[in-house]
Write a protein that holds these residues in place. Structure first.
Motif, mmCIF file in Angstrom:
data_model
loop_
_atom_site.group_PDB
_atom_site.id
_atom_site.type_symbol
_atom_site.label_atom_id
_atom_site.label_comp_id
_atom_site.label_asym_id
_atom_site.label_seq_id
_atom_site.Cartn_x
_atom_site.Cartn_y
_atom_site.Cartn_z
ATOM 1 N N ALA A 39 50.871 18.054 22.144
ATOM 2 C CA ALA A 39 49.807 18.390 21.213
ATOM 3 C C ALA A 39 48.779 19.304 21.883
ATOM 4 C CB ALA A 39 49.127 17.124 20.697
ATOM 5 N N LEU A 40 48.510 19.114 23.157
ATOM 6 C CA LEU A 40 47.565 19.959 23.883
ATOM 7 C C LEU A 40 48.127 21.359 24.082
ATOM 8 C CD1 LEU A 40 46.099 17.565 26.626
ATOM 9 C CD2 LEU A 40 44.946 18.477 24.606
ATOM 10 N N GLN A 41 49.420 21.462 24.279
ATOM 11 C CA GLN A 41 50.050 22.755 24.510
ATOM 12 C C GLN A 41 50.157 23.577 23.242
ATOM 13 O OE1 GLN A 41 53.758 21.900 26.388
ATOM 14 N NE2 GLN A 41 52.833 21.529 28.395
ATOM 15 N N ALA A 42 50.166 22.945 22.091
ATOM 16 C CA ALA A 42 50.344 23.651 20.828
ATOM 17 C C ALA A 42 49.114 24.359 20.372
ATOM 18 C CB ALA A 42 50.758 22.680 19.735
ATOM 19 N N ILE B 24 54.212 4.224 27.205
ATOM 20 C CA ILE B 24 53.162 5.063 27.793
ATOM 21 C C ILE B 24 53.671 6.479 28.004
ATOM 22 C CG2 ILE B 24 51.727 5.409 29.862
ATOM 23 C CD1 ILE B 24 50.737 3.191 27.980
ATOM 24 N N ASN B 25 54.887 6.616 28.537
ATOM 25 C CA ASN B 25 55.454 7.955 28.758
ATOM 26 C C ASN B 25 55.624 8.711 27.444
ATOM 27 O OD1 ASN B 25 55.599 7.788 31.529
ATOM 28 N ND2 ASN B 25 57.697 7.012 31.541
ATOM 29 N N THR B 26 56.057 8.034 26.407
ATOM 30 C CA THR B 26 56.212 8.672 25.099
ATOM 31 C C THR B 26 54.865 9.140 24.572
ATOM 32 O OG1 THR B 26 58.116 7.270 24.613
ATOM 33 C CG2 THR B 26 57.060 8.340 22.747
ATOM 34 N N LYS C 246 53.748 13.068 23.951
ATOM 35 C CA LYS C 246 53.250 13.546 22.660
ATOM 36 C C LYS C 246 51.871 14.166 22.815
ATOM 37 C CE LYS C 246 55.814 10.446 19.629
ATOM 38 N NZ LYS C 246 55.739 9.359 18.640
ATOM 39 N N TRP C 247 51.041 13.541 23.638
ATOM 40 C CA TRP C 247 49.692 14.051 23.846
ATOM 41 C C TRP C 247 49.731 15.416 24.535
ATOM 42 C CZ3 TRP C 247 46.278 14.194 28.283
ATOM 43 C CH2 TRP C 247 44.932 14.412 27.945
#
Length: 167
Positions: free
Chosen positions: A164-167, A154-156, A160-161
């Motif tokens: 992806a939002l920050q990019a 879950i932490n991984t 990743k999510w």
């Protein structure tokens, strides 16, 4: 076999060779922090006629065993920490109840019953915590291991999510 036999007549079983080499390496490596490179390990294996594939499989098995040993140590530490917390709660609450009982009635009456029954539960907790082998230990370890694997997954996924939002 005696010490006076010529070297060419000596023979050893595989288990004997492992034990002799283990003792020799332990004596040679006085410094516990001394490390051997993979190249040296490969050279030793080559001299013992061990194929690189067998060496790689053995190293992978060794890493797996070391990982499980580390996980079991973490689990044992978790169980000990959990036990200390429960025992602390037991000691504090029962200490307060005994004090209240002593102040209120001038003696110990009802608080001893609570101490006795809760003490039996703590005794069972001690038994379960410090029993490091057996089926119950394995079941508890597997349950703990699955729980931590799930948390890691879950932490991984969340990391990743968020990336992806920050990019």
């Amino acid at each position: 076999m005696t010490e006076f036999e010529p070297n060419s007549l000596r023979s050893y079983s595989q288990e004997d060779v492992q034990q002799i080499l283990q003792l020799a390496i332990a004596r040679q490596a006085d410094d516990k922090d001394k490390e051997f490179s993979y190249e040296l390990l490969l050279e030793i294996a080559t001299e013992l006629e061990i194929s690189p594939e067998s060496l790689n499989l053995a190293e992978r098995d060794w890493r797996s065993q070391q990982s499980e040993i580390q996980q079991r140590r973490a689990f044992d530490s978790y169980r000990l920490t959990r036990f200390r917390k429960r025992f602390g709660n037991f000691a504090i609450v029962n200490g307060c109840l005994i004090l209240i009982n002593f102040i209120a009635s001038g003696g110990l009456t009802w608080s001893l019953y609570i101490l006795l029954f809760w003490g039996m539960a703590v005794g069972l907790d001690i038994w379960n915590t410090f029993q490091g082998k057996g089926e119950e230990y394995e079941i508890a370890f597997q349950k703990w291991h699955r729980k931590h694997q799930f948390k890691r997954t879950i932490n991984t996924l969340l990391n990743k999510w968020f990336k992806a939002l920050q990019a």
